[in-house]
Design an enzyme around this catalytic site. Structure first.
Site, PDB file in Angstrom:
ATOM      1  N   ALA A 117      -8.787  54.713  -6.537  1.00  0.00           N
ATOM      2  CA  ALA A 117      -8.374  56.039  -6.983  1.00  0.00           C
ATOM      3  C   ALA A 117      -7.987  56.854  -7.640  1.00  0.00           C
ATOM      4  CB  ALA A 117      -8.986  56.974  -6.125  1.00  0.00           C
ATOM      5  N   LEU A 133      -4.596  56.876  -7.936  1.00  0.00           N
ATOM      6  CA  LEU A 133      -4.344  58.233  -6.955  1.00  0.00           C
ATOM      7  C   LEU A 133      -2.246  58.193  -7.000  1.00  0.00           C
ATOM      8  CD1 LEU A 133      -5.982  57.672  -3.711  1.00  0.00           C
ATOM      9  CD2 LEU A 133      -6.195  59.248  -4.941  1.00  0.00           C
ATOM     10  N   SER A 134      -2.232  57.146  -7.321  1.00  0.00           N
ATOM     11  CA  SER A 134      -0.816  57.377  -7.433  1.00  0.00           C
ATOM     12  C   SER A 134       0.365  56.883  -8.928  1.00  0.00           C
ATOM     13  CB  SER A 134       0.171  55.385  -6.952  1.00  0.00           C
ATOM     14  OG  SER A 134      -0.213  55.364  -6.070  1.00  0.00           O
ATOM     15  N   ALA A 141      -0.644  51.115 -13.223  1.00  0.00           N
ATOM     16  CA  ALA A 141      -2.107  49.357 -13.056  1.00  0.00           C
ATOM     17  C   ALA A 141      -3.007  50.791 -12.120  1.00  0.00           C
ATOM     18  CB  ALA A 141      -1.748  48.569 -12.374  1.00  0.00           C
ATOM     19  N   SER A 142      -2.507  51.558 -11.036  1.00  0.00           N
ATOM     20  CA  SER A 142      -3.084  52.333 -10.340  1.00  0.00           C
ATOM     21  C   SER A 142      -4.331  53.408 -11.215  1.00  0.00           C
ATOM     22  CB  SER A 142      -2.502  53.086  -9.567  1.00  0.00           C
ATOM     23  OG  SER A 142      -3.325  54.674  -8.951  1.00  0.00           O
ATOM     24  N   ASN A 160       5.393  48.257   2.230  1.00  0.00           N
ATOM     25  CA  ASN A 160       5.931  50.267   2.514  1.00  0.00           C
ATOM     26  C   ASN A 160       5.503  50.420   3.990  1.00  0.00           C
ATOM     27  OD1 ASN A 160       4.289  50.024  -0.988  1.00  0.00           O
ATOM     28  ND2 ASN A 160       6.072  50.684  -0.808  1.00  0.00           N
ATOM     29  N   GLU A 191       9.931  54.928   1.261  1.00  0.00           N
ATOM     30  CA  GLU A 191       8.692  54.052   1.339  1.00  0.00           C
ATOM     31  C   GLU A 191       9.305  53.089   1.589  1.00  0.00           C
ATOM     32  OE1 GLU A 191       6.590  54.301  -1.390  1.00  0.00           O
ATOM     33  OE2 GLU A 191       6.466  56.883  -1.062  1.00  0.00           O
ATOM     34  N   ARG A 211      10.661  57.894  -5.667  1.00  0.00           N
ATOM     35  CA  ARG A 211       9.626  57.641  -3.915  1.00  0.00           C
ATOM     36  C   ARG A 211      10.901  57.813  -3.067  1.00  0.00           C
ATOM     37  NH1 ARG A 211       4.494  55.010  -4.042  1.00  0.00           N
ATOM     38  NH2 ARG A 211       3.217  55.147  -6.162  1.00  0.00           N
ATOM     39  N   HIS A 257       8.688  51.440  -7.954  1.00  0.00           N
ATOM     40  CA  HIS A 257       9.863  50.841  -6.546  1.00  0.00           C
ATOM     41  C   HIS A 257      10.353  49.851  -7.022  1.00  0.00           C
ATOM     42  CE1 HIS A 257       6.277  51.701  -3.581  1.00  0.00           C
ATOM     43  NE2 HIS A 257       6.785  52.464  -2.847  1.00  0.00           N
ATOM     44  N   ASP A 312      10.925  47.029  -5.940  1.00  0.00           N
ATOM     45  CA  ASP A 312      10.032  45.395  -5.994  1.00  0.00           C
ATOM     46  C   ASP A 312       9.807  45.637  -6.824  1.00  0.00           C
ATOM     47  OD1 ASP A 312       8.316  46.801  -4.950  1.00  0.00           O
ATOM     48  OD2 ASP A 312       8.854  45.942  -3.115  1.00  0.00           O
ATOM     49  N   CYS A 342       4.407  43.395  -2.363  1.00  0.00           N
ATOM     50  CA  CYS A 342       3.413  44.568  -1.707  1.00  0.00           C
ATOM     51  C   CYS A 342       3.164  43.970  -0.938  1.00  0.00           C
ATOM     52  CB  CYS A 342       2.998  45.726  -3.137  1.00  0.00           C
ATOM     53  SG  CYS A 342       3.781  45.641  -4.425  1.00  0.00           S
TER      54      CYS A 342
HETATM   55  O1  SUG Z   1       1.579  53.056  -3.286  1.00  0.00           O
HETATM   56  N1  SUG Z   1      -0.816  51.863  -4.745  1.00  0.00           N
HETATM   57  C1  SUG Z   1      -0.057  51.318  -4.276  1.00  0.00           C
HETATM   58  C2  SUG Z   1       1.047  50.246  -4.281  1.00  0.00           C
HETATM   59  C3  SUG Z   1       1.785  49.414  -3.227  1.00  0.00           C
HETATM   60  C4  SUG Z   1       3.262  48.454  -3.947  1.00  0.00           C
HETATM   61  N2  SUG Z   1       3.671  48.353  -3.575  1.00  0.00           N
HETATM   62  C5  SUG Z   1       5.096  47.666  -3.348  1.00  0.00           C
HETATM   63  N3  SUG Z   1       5.754  47.741  -4.597  1.00  0.00           N
HETATM   64  N4  SUG Z   1       6.159  47.383  -2.230  1.00  0.00           N
HETATM   65  C6  SUG Z   1       1.110  52.925  -4.499  1.00  0.00           C
HETATM   66  O2  SUG Z   1       1.383  53.353  -5.447  1.00  0.00           O
HETATM   67  C7  SUG Z   1      -2.972  52.647  -5.570  1.00  0.00           C
HETATM   68  C8  SUG Z   1      -4.161  53.669  -4.669  1.00  0.00           C
HETATM   69  C9  SUG Z   1      -4.424  53.938  -5.592  1.00  0.00           C
HETATM   70  O3  SUG Z   1      -4.990  54.853  -6.904  1.00  0.00           O
HETATM   71  O4  SUG Z   1      -6.222  54.594  -5.743  1.00  0.00           O
HETATM   72  C10 SUG Z   1      -1.556  52.486  -4.893  1.00  0.00           C
HETATM   73  O5  SUG Z   1      -0.962  53.245  -3.411  1.00  0.00           O
END
Ligand code: SUG
Length: 416
Positions: free
Chosen positions: A19, A21-22, A27-28, A101, A162, A194, A230, A232, A347
């Site tokens: 979706a 969302l981030s 990539a999101s 997280n 986080e 974050r 993040h 990591d 992650c």
């Molecule tokens: O928080 N993606 C997560 C990925 C978390 C990666 N975690 C670490 N690096 N430890 C985030 O951005 C995407 C959800 C979306 O876009 O639908 C998302 O929440």
């Protein structure tokens, strides 16, 4: 008592979707609106857990949270039917899969009271993650109910936390006292930082860490702006080794000096931008890898398949292998469904150094429980989810039943 590192992976939930969302997670954003494959995603995650167990590592899991989170929508006087698309998607997110997280963990040997301290992360910076913590906390309180553990609630707002994604630990060996490194962000250009420094400091205080063995380092704002949302994504540590990109920290010489002063036995391997440019770091997730100690004592890096497929990363790994450096093995794993939302092997897991006998056994994987979970996923997880499907009441029913069958199968129905 045998203290070891246990990796708890988030079992990828049936509502996994893309979706976008981030903000700051490239990539999101890139995959927003794409079709997701929850069944394949969860099977990839379970295969990673099985491979790690087969390599002799202790493996646990955390269960998917109830999604869509109708209680959260109700707090905004919304339902799944009338919620605007972005809030509906936020209620559906399977983002708890990224267990790094979920919480910050300080092993018992680092804490003043000799207990392993666990602070659930508030994840308050981004809406879809901000409502994870109550259900995560419920789970942590069950899994780590033994008096060897102290489980804390979230750091209060407005200080974003986080969890372990912005926390590293170096130690001579897992069971010995170590140094804990908290990496916070002050700014990320157009993207959010974050991890708030006050959240990191709060956790260090409540865990009872020794100030002489606790280090606070600022993330490089340019790294956040380049997609390292993040720490990591640009650095990983295990026992004596810190593997980091040269662009990870705001002031690398000061960071390395502080680490060397507190942990003279530590080794720092820095990868330069000339070797692996930042764009390749972000797309390959070389550092979002599980740096683990194999039963042989050798260090291995469990990398996403995207890493060896990236020429600069492949060349660096080949050089590391040939030089007889501290990392002896690179083990690729296919977690592409998670990667497409910005979540690599690191992650997906939360590291806890503890005696497995002190953990609720339902949260520890066995070959048999993994097989049972795989069978539930194969039978009940939706094959695919497209963005418009989130408005379909039949899909709500499907993912609700899928999760319930999983919890019943693993005797965890009390998670509700
Ligand atoms: O928080 N993606 C997560 C990925 C978390 C990666 N975690 C670490 N690096 N430890 C985030 O951005 C995407 C959800 C979306 O876009 O639908 C998302 O929440």
């Amino acid at each position: 008592m045998s203290v070891t590192e246990i990796n708890f992976d988030g079992l990828i939930g049936p509502s996994h979707n893309y979706a976008g969302l981030s903000p700051g997670n490239l990539a999101s954003a890139r995959n927003a609106g794409a079709i997701a494959y929850p069944r394949a995603a969860a099977l990839q995650g379970l295969a990673k857990m099985r491979a790690n167990m087969d390599a002799g590592l202790a493996q646990g899991w955390l269960m998917p949270l109830p999604r869509p989170n109708t209680g959260w929508l109700q707090q905004m006087a919304l339902t799944g039917a009338n919620a605007p698309a972005h809030l509906r998607a936020a209620a559906w997110s399977a983002s708890a899969m990224w267990a790094a997280n979920a919480a910050t963990i300080s092993p018992a040997t680092d804490c003043a009271d000799g207990r392993c301290h666990i602070s659930v992360a508030n994840l308050q910076t981004i809406a879809h993650r901000s409502h994870e913590w109550p259900d995560t906390l419920t789970q942590l309180r069950i899994a780590f109910a033994h008096p060897d553990f102290a489980v804390h609630g979230p750091v209060p707002p407005p200080f974003g936390d986080e969890g372990a994604a912005n926390h590293m630990r170096l130690c001579p060996s897992h069971g010995e006292p170590g140094i804990e490194i908290f990496v916070y962000g002050l700014s990320g250009g157009s993207f959010p930082a974050r991890q708030h420094a006050e959240a990191s400091r709060t956790i260090a205080r409540r865990h009872g860490l020794d100030a002489a063995r606790t280090i606070f380092i600022e993330q490089n704002p340019a790294a956040i702006a380049a997609g390292a949302f993040h720490n990591d994504v640009v650095a990983v540590a295990n026992e004596r080794l810190l593997l980091t990109h040269e662009s990870a920290f705001a002031d690398p010489p000061a960071a390395y000096a502080a680490i060397r002063a507190a942990a003279p036995w530590a080794e720092i391997v820095e990868v330069t931008a000339a070797e692996v440019p930042m764009a390749d770091v972000i797309s390959s997730y070389l550092f979002n890898a599980q740096l683990v100690t194999l039963p042989s004592g050798e260090y291995a890096l469990i990398v996403p398949t995207e890493a060896p497929a990236t020429p600069s990363v492949k060349a660096w790994m080949d050089r590391m292998r040939a030089s007889n450096g501290p990392i002896r093995q690179f083990i690729p794993v296919d977690v592409r469904q998670s990667m497409a939302n910005g979540g690599g092997p690191a992650c997906l897991r939360l590291r806890v150094v503890a005696d497995p006998a002190s953990v609720d056994p339902r949260f520890l994987c066995t070959a048999d429980s993994l097989s049972r979970a795989e069978a539930v996923v194969a039978a009940h997880w939706p094959e695919s989810i497209a963005p418009d499907d989130l408005a379909d009441p039949a899909l709500v029913e499907r993912v609700t039943v899928a999760r319930r069958v999983l919890l019943d199968t693993l005797s965890l129905s009390e998670l509700g």
